[in-house]
Design a protein around this motif. Structure first.
Motif, PDB file in Angstrom:
ATOM      1  N   PRO A  27     -28.761   3.066  13.915  1.00 25.22           N
ATOM      2  CA  PRO A  27     -27.607   3.582  14.646  1.00 25.22           C
ATOM      3  C   PRO A  27     -26.323   2.828  14.299  1.00 25.22           C
ATOM      4  CG  PRO A  27     -29.257   2.661  16.169  1.00 25.22           C
ATOM      5  CD  PRO A  27     -29.767   2.467  14.785  1.00 25.22           C
ATOM      6  N   ALA A  28     -25.213   3.543  14.319  1.00 24.89           N
ATOM      7  CA  ALA A  28     -23.913   2.928  14.034  1.00 24.89           C
ATOM      8  C   ALA A  28     -23.620   1.775  14.986  1.00 24.89           C
ATOM      9  CB  ALA A  28     -22.803   3.982  14.123  1.00 24.89           C
ATOM     10  N   ARG A  29     -24.132   1.838  16.195  1.00 26.05           N
ATOM     11  CA  ARG A  29     -23.881   0.775  17.173  1.00 26.05           C
ATOM     12  C   ARG A  29     -24.520  -0.544  16.774  1.00 26.05           C
ATOM     13  NH1 ARG A  29     -21.151   1.264  21.125  1.00 26.05           N
ATOM     14  NH2 ARG A  29     -20.973   2.414  22.997  1.00 26.05           N
ATOM     15  N   ASP A  30     -25.432  -0.518  15.781  1.00 24.81           N
ATOM     16  CA  ASP A  30     -26.043  -1.762  15.283  1.00 24.81           C
ATOM     17  C   ASP A  30     -25.095  -2.542  14.368  1.00 24.81           C
ATOM     18  OD1 ASP A  30     -28.337  -1.239  16.683  1.00 24.81           O
ATOM     19  OD2 ASP A  30     -29.575  -0.787  14.936  1.00 24.81           O
ATOM     20  N   ILE A  31     -24.018  -1.909  13.929  1.00 24.30           N
ATOM     21  CA  ILE A  31     -23.052  -2.584  13.055  1.00 24.30           C
ATOM     22  C   ILE A  31     -22.295  -3.622  13.883  1.00 24.30           C
ATOM     23  CG2 ILE A  31     -20.931  -2.258  11.702  1.00 24.30           C
ATOM     24  CD1 ILE A  31     -22.104   0.532  10.960  1.00 24.30           C
ATOM     25  N   THR A  32     -22.226  -4.834  13.364  1.00 20.46           N
ATOM     26  CA  THR A  32     -21.557  -5.915  14.094  1.00 20.46           C
ATOM     27  C   THR A  32     -20.160  -6.215  13.562  1.00 20.46           C
ATOM     28  OG1 THR A  32     -22.548  -7.575  12.640  1.00 20.46           O
ATOM     29  CG2 THR A  32     -23.744  -7.028  14.684  1.00 20.46           C
ATOM     30  N   HIS A  33     -19.920  -5.853  12.291  1.00 21.63           N
ATOM     31  CA  HIS A  33     -18.632  -6.154  11.658  1.00 21.63           C
ATOM     32  C   HIS A  33     -18.160  -4.957  10.836  1.00 21.63           C
ATOM     33  CE1 HIS A  33     -20.179 -10.152  12.492  1.00 21.63           C
ATOM     34  NE2 HIS A  33     -18.967 -10.639  12.282  1.00 21.63           N
ATOM     35  N   VAL A  51     -11.408   4.696  12.902  1.00 25.81           N
ATOM     36  CA  VAL A  51     -12.690   4.861  12.209  1.00 25.81           C
ATOM     37  C   VAL A  51     -13.832   4.387  13.116  1.00 25.81           C
ATOM     38  CG1 VAL A  51     -14.105   4.041  10.272  1.00 25.81           C
ATOM     39  CG2 VAL A  51     -11.722   4.720   9.886  1.00 25.81           C
ATOM     40  N   ALA A  52     -13.673   3.231  13.718  1.00 23.71           N
ATOM     41  CA  ALA A  52     -14.703   2.689  14.617  1.00 23.71           C
ATOM     42  C   ALA A  52     -14.979   3.657  15.762  1.00 23.71           C
ATOM     43  CB  ALA A  52     -14.287   1.324  15.146  1.00 23.71           C
ATOM     44  N   SER A  53     -13.922   4.238  16.298  1.00 27.50           N
ATOM     45  CA  SER A  53     -14.074   5.199  17.393  1.00 27.50           C
ATOM     46  C   SER A  53     -14.796   6.457  16.924  1.00 27.50           C
ATOM     47  CB  SER A  53     -12.692   5.560  17.954  1.00 27.50           C
ATOM     48  OG  SER A  53     -12.803   6.575  18.920  1.00 27.50           O
ATOM     49  N   LEU A  54     -14.392   6.999  15.784  1.00 30.96           N
ATOM     50  CA  LEU A  54     -15.024   8.208  15.251  1.00 30.96           C
ATOM     51  C   LEU A  54     -16.507   7.997  14.953  1.00 30.96           C
ATOM     52  CD1 LEU A  54     -12.198   9.427  12.839  1.00 30.96           C
ATOM     53  CD2 LEU A  54     -12.987  10.595  14.912  1.00 30.96           C
ATOM     54  N   LEU A  55     -16.872   6.799  14.532  1.00 30.07           N
ATOM     55  CA  LEU A  55     -18.276   6.498  14.204  1.00 30.07           C
ATOM     56  C   LEU A  55     -19.102   6.104  15.421  1.00 30.07           C
ATOM     57  CD1 LEU A  55     -17.816   4.458  10.913  1.00 30.07           C
ATOM     58  CD2 LEU A  55     -18.680   6.797  11.153  1.00 30.07           C
ATOM     59  N   GLY A  56     -18.441   5.825  16.530  1.00 29.48           N
ATOM     60  CA  GLY A  56     -19.162   5.392  17.725  1.00 29.48           C
ATOM     61  C   GLY A  56     -19.637   3.958  17.638  1.00 29.48           C
ATOM     62  N   LEU A  57     -18.883   3.123  16.903  1.00 29.09           N
ATOM     63  CA  LEU A  57     -19.250   1.707  16.817  1.00 29.09           C
ATOM     64  C   LEU A  57     -19.058   1.042  18.168  1.00 29.09           C
ATOM     65  CD1 LEU A  57     -17.649   0.638  13.408  1.00 29.09           C
ATOM     66  CD2 LEU A  57     -19.910   1.593  13.843  1.00 29.09           C
ATOM     67  N   SER A  58     -19.774  -0.025  18.383  1.00 25.79           N
ATOM     68  CA  SER A  58     -19.665  -0.780  19.627  1.00 25.79           C
ATOM     69  C   SER A  58     -18.237  -1.307  19.799  1.00 25.79           C
ATOM     70  CB  SER A  58     -20.632  -1.960  19.592  1.00 25.79           C
ATOM     71  OG  SER A  58     -20.385  -2.839  20.657  1.00 25.79           O
ATOM     72  N   PRO A  59     -17.747  -1.353  21.030  1.00 27.95           N
ATOM     73  CA  PRO A  59     -16.407  -1.920  21.259  1.00 27.95           C
ATOM     74  C   PRO A  59     -16.326  -3.397  20.884  1.00 27.95           C
ATOM     75  CG  PRO A  59     -17.220  -0.798  23.245  1.00 27.95           C
ATOM     76  CD  PRO A  59     -18.339  -0.809  22.247  1.00 27.95           C
ATOM     77  N   THR A  60     -17.473  -4.055  20.741  1.00 25.28           N
ATOM     78  CA  THR A  60     -17.472  -5.472  20.395  1.00 25.28           C
ATOM     79  C   THR A  60     -17.530  -5.724  18.889  1.00 25.28           C
ATOM     80  OG1 THR A  60     -19.873  -5.621  20.595  1.00 25.28           O
ATOM     81  CG2 THR A  60     -18.566  -6.100  22.583  1.00 25.28           C
ATOM     82  N   VAL A  61     -17.538  -4.657  18.079  1.00 29.48           N
ATOM     83  CA  VAL A  61     -17.587  -4.847  16.632  1.00 29.48           C
ATOM     84  C   VAL A  61     -16.378  -5.670  16.195  1.00 29.48           C
ATOM     85  CG1 VAL A  61     -16.355  -2.738  15.932  1.00 29.48           C
ATOM     86  CG2 VAL A  61     -18.087  -3.693  14.453  1.00 29.48           C
TER      87      VAL A  61
END
Length: 106
Positions: A27-33, A51-61
């Motif tokens: 999952p994209a949320r597993d990306i840390t950086h 980009v982070a928002s469109l991908l659904g990355l964690s807010p803590t990335v």
């Protein structure tokens, strides 16, 4: 031109990134950086945030952004992506490099 970059570039980057993340199989949320490089000028808000928002990355990335680096930006982004896990165990880094250039004039 800046309006085009601000609206189109994040969508293009996110579309390509979504394919890469799907191939990765996690999952994209597993990306840390997120490391983002562009020779395009600085945008506010920054393209990487969209980009982070469109991908659904964690807010803590954690974000690293390089703008106006020209031809060296991509290799610098990869160097940074190599350096991050050497000092931070368990990181999962996504690198995106994008440019939209235009020729102005007659």
């Amino acid at each position: 031109m800046l309006a085009v970059v601000a609206t189109i570039m994040p969508e293009l980057v996110a579309a390509a990134a979504a394919k890469a993340i799907a191939e990765w199989g996690r999952p994209a949320r597993d990306i840390t950086h997120l490391v983002f490089s562009t020779s395009t000028s600085v945008q506010v808000p920054a393209i990487d945030l969209r980009v982070a928002s469109l991908l659904g990355l964690s807010p803590t990335v954690q974000h690293t952004v390089m703008c106006s680096h020209g031809c060296t930006g991509s290799s610098s982004a990869l160097r940074i992506a190599k350096d991050i896990p050497e000092n931070n165990r368990g990181t999962r880094i996504f690198v995106a490099c994008a440019d939209i250039l235009s020729v102005l004039g007659g």
